[in-house]
Design an enzyme around this catalytic site. Structure first.
Site, PDB file in Angstrom:
ATOM      1  N   ARG A 172       5.086  -7.614  -2.362  1.00 11.97           N
ATOM      2  CA  ARG A 172       4.525  -7.406  -3.858  1.00 11.97           C
ATOM      3  C   ARG A 172       5.776  -6.607  -4.712  1.00 11.97           C
ATOM      4  O   ARG A 172       6.758  -6.146  -4.226  1.00 11.97           O
ATOM      5  CB  ARG A 172       3.360  -6.528  -3.969  1.00 11.97           C
ATOM      6  CG  ARG A 172       1.971  -7.289  -3.333  1.00 11.97           C
ATOM      7  CD  ARG A 172       0.794  -6.393  -3.466  1.00 11.97           C
ATOM      8  NE  ARG A 172       0.815  -5.018  -2.938  1.00 11.97           N
ATOM      9  CZ  ARG A 172       0.501  -4.807  -1.645  1.00 11.97           C
ATOM     10  NH1 ARG A 172       0.097  -5.828  -0.744  1.00 11.97           N
ATOM     11  NH2 ARG A 172       0.660  -3.650  -0.991  1.00 11.97           N
ATOM     12  N   ARG A 176       5.211   0.547  -9.556  1.00 15.52           N
ATOM     13  CA  ARG A 176       4.078   0.516 -10.610  1.00 15.52           C
ATOM     14  C   ARG A 176       4.305   1.397 -11.653  1.00 15.52           C
ATOM     15  O   ARG A 176       5.112   2.451 -11.779  1.00 15.52           O
ATOM     16  CB  ARG A 176       2.776   1.328  -9.776  1.00 15.52           C
ATOM     17  CG  ARG A 176       2.338   0.560  -8.935  1.00 15.52           C
ATOM     18  CD  ARG A 176       1.128   1.235  -8.115  1.00 15.52           C
ATOM     19  NE  ARG A 176       0.539   0.759  -6.735  1.00 15.52           N
ATOM     20  CZ  ARG A 176      -0.197   1.110  -6.044  1.00 15.52           C
ATOM     21  NH1 ARG A 176      -0.506   2.402  -6.128  1.00 15.52           N
ATOM     22  NH2 ARG A 176      -0.532   0.428  -4.798  1.00 15.52           N
ATOM     23  N   ARG A 248       9.355  -4.811  17.569  1.00 17.26           N
ATOM     24  CA  ARG A 248       9.678  -3.424  17.403  1.00 17.26           C
ATOM     25  C   ARG A 248       8.582  -2.682  18.221  1.00 17.26           C
ATOM     26  O   ARG A 248       7.444  -2.802  18.113  1.00 17.26           O
ATOM     27  CB  ARG A 248       9.727  -2.853  15.986  1.00 17.26           C
ATOM     28  CG  ARG A 248      10.732  -3.735  15.182  1.00 17.26           C
ATOM     29  CD  ARG A 248      12.150  -3.382  15.496  1.00 17.26           C
ATOM     30  NE  ARG A 248      12.460  -2.070  15.053  1.00 17.26           N
ATOM     31  CZ  ARG A 248      13.747  -1.391  15.517  1.00 17.26           C
ATOM     32  NH1 ARG A 248      14.579  -2.055  16.386  1.00 17.26           N
ATOM     33  NH2 ARG A 248      13.977  -0.126  15.088  1.00 17.26           N
ATOM     34  N   ARG A 278       8.588   8.349   9.899  1.00 13.94           N
ATOM     35  CA  ARG A 278       7.772   9.138   9.061  1.00 13.94           C
ATOM     36  C   ARG A 278       6.935  10.242  10.116  1.00 13.94           C
ATOM     37  O   ARG A 278       7.138  10.210  11.281  1.00 13.94           O
ATOM     38  CB  ARG A 278       6.508   8.402   8.792  1.00 13.94           C
ATOM     39  CG  ARG A 278       5.986   7.471   9.647  1.00 13.94           C
ATOM     40  CD  ARG A 278       4.815   6.391   8.999  1.00 13.94           C
ATOM     41  NE  ARG A 278       4.077   5.672  10.129  1.00 13.94           N
ATOM     42  CZ  ARG A 278       3.113   4.819   9.797  1.00 13.94           C
ATOM     43  NH1 ARG A 278       2.977   4.480   8.444  1.00 13.94           N
ATOM     44  NH2 ARG A 278       2.472   4.144  10.732  1.00 13.94           N
ATOM     45  N   GLU A 299       7.450   9.406  14.262  1.00 18.15           N
ATOM     46  CA  GLU A 299       7.526   8.091  14.603  1.00 18.15           C
ATOM     47  C   GLU A 299       8.953   7.658  14.661  1.00 18.15           C
ATOM     48  O   GLU A 299       9.578   7.649  13.584  1.00 18.15           O
ATOM     49  CB  GLU A 299       6.702   7.325  13.640  1.00 18.15           C
ATOM     50  CG  GLU A 299       6.030   6.186  14.160  1.00 18.15           C
ATOM     51  CD  GLU A 299       5.118   5.315  13.008  1.00 18.15           C
ATOM     52  OE1 GLU A 299       5.279   4.390  12.582  1.00 18.15           O
ATOM     53  OE2 GLU A 299       3.886   5.987  13.143  1.00 18.15           O
ATOM     54  N   TYR A 347       2.360 -10.672  11.966  1.00 18.42           N
ATOM     55  CA  TYR A 347       1.981  -9.133  11.385  1.00 18.42           C
ATOM     56  C   TYR A 347       0.719  -9.703  10.527  1.00 18.42           C
ATOM     57  O   TYR A 347       0.730 -10.197   9.816  1.00 18.42           O
ATOM     58  CB  TYR A 347       2.992  -8.724  10.520  1.00 18.42           C
ATOM     59  CG  TYR A 347       2.428  -7.117   9.968  1.00 18.42           C
ATOM     60  CD1 TYR A 347       2.631  -6.095  11.031  1.00 18.42           C
ATOM     61  CD2 TYR A 347       1.871  -7.050   9.022  1.00 18.42           C
ATOM     62  CE1 TYR A 347       2.325  -4.738  10.930  1.00 18.42           C
ATOM     63  CE2 TYR A 347       1.369  -5.651   8.686  1.00 18.42           C
ATOM     64  CZ  TYR A 347       1.549  -4.625   9.541  1.00 18.42           C
ATOM     65  OH  TYR A 347       1.212  -3.387   9.340  1.00 18.42           O
ATOM     66  N   ASP A 349      -2.841  -7.514   9.193  1.00 19.98           N
ATOM     67  CA  ASP A 349      -3.672  -6.244   8.995  1.00 19.98           C
ATOM     68  C   ASP A 349      -5.041  -6.307   9.784  1.00 19.98           C
ATOM     69  O   ASP A 349      -5.506  -7.421  10.176  1.00 19.98           O
ATOM     70  CB  ASP A 349      -3.763  -5.986   7.448  1.00 19.98           C
ATOM     71  CG  ASP A 349      -2.662  -5.577   6.572  1.00 19.98           C
ATOM     72  OD1 ASP A 349      -1.787  -4.798   7.321  1.00 19.98           O
ATOM     73  OD2 ASP A 349      -2.334  -5.662   5.664  1.00 19.98           O
TER      74      ASP A 349
END
Length: 382
Positions: A172, A176, A248, A278, A299, A347, A349
């Site tokens: 995307r 924004r 990964r 993160r 991480e 991948y 979700d």
């Protein structure tokens, strides 16, 4: 009563198993780990009482009403909005890039229209058809924002230059022009009150489902079942005969302290000089709870090797030939369907994983009722 096997006690295996037993069949679910729910596994930390996402944070978000209703049979979802922060150049910014991020970064107070015009001037419009991650980012946000927020983080996350990654990773427009800092766009968002493992345990709680944990499944066992649904790594099923597909994996460094460590659930570290990508502070994923102590995971992303837990399929160009060869072998394997993130090397979700598992099990029942052949893949890996 036919007897099926589901390999992997994550959402794919659990949803398939439940659908099949409710149609009158029997299913044995195998998992090599000591728990169900796969990489979504959550558990109470005994010292702090915090619900910890043992394999990294998972936030549920979907526009699929059927999936949302399905899960709500097994859990109570609590309101949760994923608001991510990032540190770049020693300063904290809001993600995804929004009007606040832009104004903070450039030291301005632009309106939405002004910011849009400003970013259009920053963007590299000479890149008409972005092919790489870097080209996609430069095309839409320009050099400064790309280098501050995307370049270093992506290099750490994927272990290669953004010039080697496909543009599709940035699906995307990564900016924004308002102050909306909700990381997701989806209609339904939330966190299960008692964690994800409790959901999977309830899905698997049926007299015709047998769960065998700490029990690896081998190819030689396929003949013992009427059909096998395999959600493990497709290359692992064939004992890596053609080599290992690229993944990964993640390492976690635990941080424990009193009070509040970072003030948010997820803090990204955009600079390449910081070795971790993160830090997740798990008690913030359950804002309806109160805890005096806190548990965080820093991480680290690296190449998945033998014995590691695979997380993200890399899917670089050089792996496509090997993947096609494994797909060809899978299609020739009788009595097995390859499912889920690892089985199809994609991948996915959580909501997509669940939706595909529901559709697969229903399609399987329809095919077998008509004595039609069952495919190795209900969702194509390529």
């Amino acid at each position: 009563m036919t007897h099926f096997a589901a390999i992997g006690a994550g959402f794919s295996g659990a949803v398939i198993a439940r659908t099949l037993v409710e149609a009158g069949h029997r299913v044995t679910v195998f998992d090599a780990r000591t728990h169900v729910a796969g990489n979504c596994h959550t558990e109470r930390d005994p010292e702090s009482g915090v619900m910890v996402h043992k394999y990294g944070p998972h936030i549920f978000h979907t526009d699929n009403e059927r999936v949302w209703e399905y899960l709500n049979q097994y859990t109570e979802f609590m309101p949760y909005t994923n608001r991510v922060k990032t540190i770049s150049g020693g300063k904290v910014y809001s993600l995804p890039i929004n009007l606040l991020t832009i104004n903070q970064f450039f030291g301005e107070a632009m309106s939405p229209a002004e910011a849009r015009a400003f970013i259009e001037k920053q963007a590299d419009l000479n890149i008409e058809d972005p092919q790489t991650f870097e080209e996609q980012a430069l095309r839409f946000v320009g050099k400064d924002l790309y280098e501050a927020f995307f370049k270093g983080y992506t290099q750490k996350q994927w272990g290669c230059s953004p010039t080697q990654l496909p543009a599709s990773i940035l699906k995307r427009l990564p900016v924004r022009f308002n102050y909306d800092d909700n990381y997701f766009f989806h209609k339904y968002q939330g966190m299960p009150r008692e964690g994800y493992t409790a959901i999977v345990e309830k899905i698997l709680d049926h007299p015709n489902i047998s769960v065998r944990l700490s029990t690896p499944f081998s190819r030689s066992q396929v003949k013992d079942y009427d059909h096998v649904f395999y959600s493990g790594p497709v290359d692992g099923y064939f004992n890596y005969e053609l080599g290992r597909l690229g993944y990964r994996t993640l390492d976690f460094k635990e941080i424990r302290t009193d009070g509040d460590y970072q003030g948010c659930a997820v803090m990204n570290y955009a600079d390449e000089s910081v070795p971790y990508t993160r830090i997740a502070e798990h008690k913030h994923f359950s804002p309806w709870e109160e805890h005096d102590k806190t548990v965080c995971f820093a991480e680290y992303s690296r190449t998945c090797e033998s014995g590691d837990i695979p997380y993200y399929p890399v899917r670089l160009a050089q792996e496509q030939t090997m993947l096609r060869d494994y797909i060809k072998k899978a299609r020739a394997e009788p009595g097995v369907s390859f499912v889920g993130r690892l089985g199809t090397y994609r991948y996915l979700d959580m909501d997509v994983t669940i939706a595909e598992a529901m559709h697969l099990a229903e399609s399987f029942l329809e095919l077998t009722a008509k004595n039609n052949p069952v495919p190795a893949f209900f969702n194509e890996p390529i």
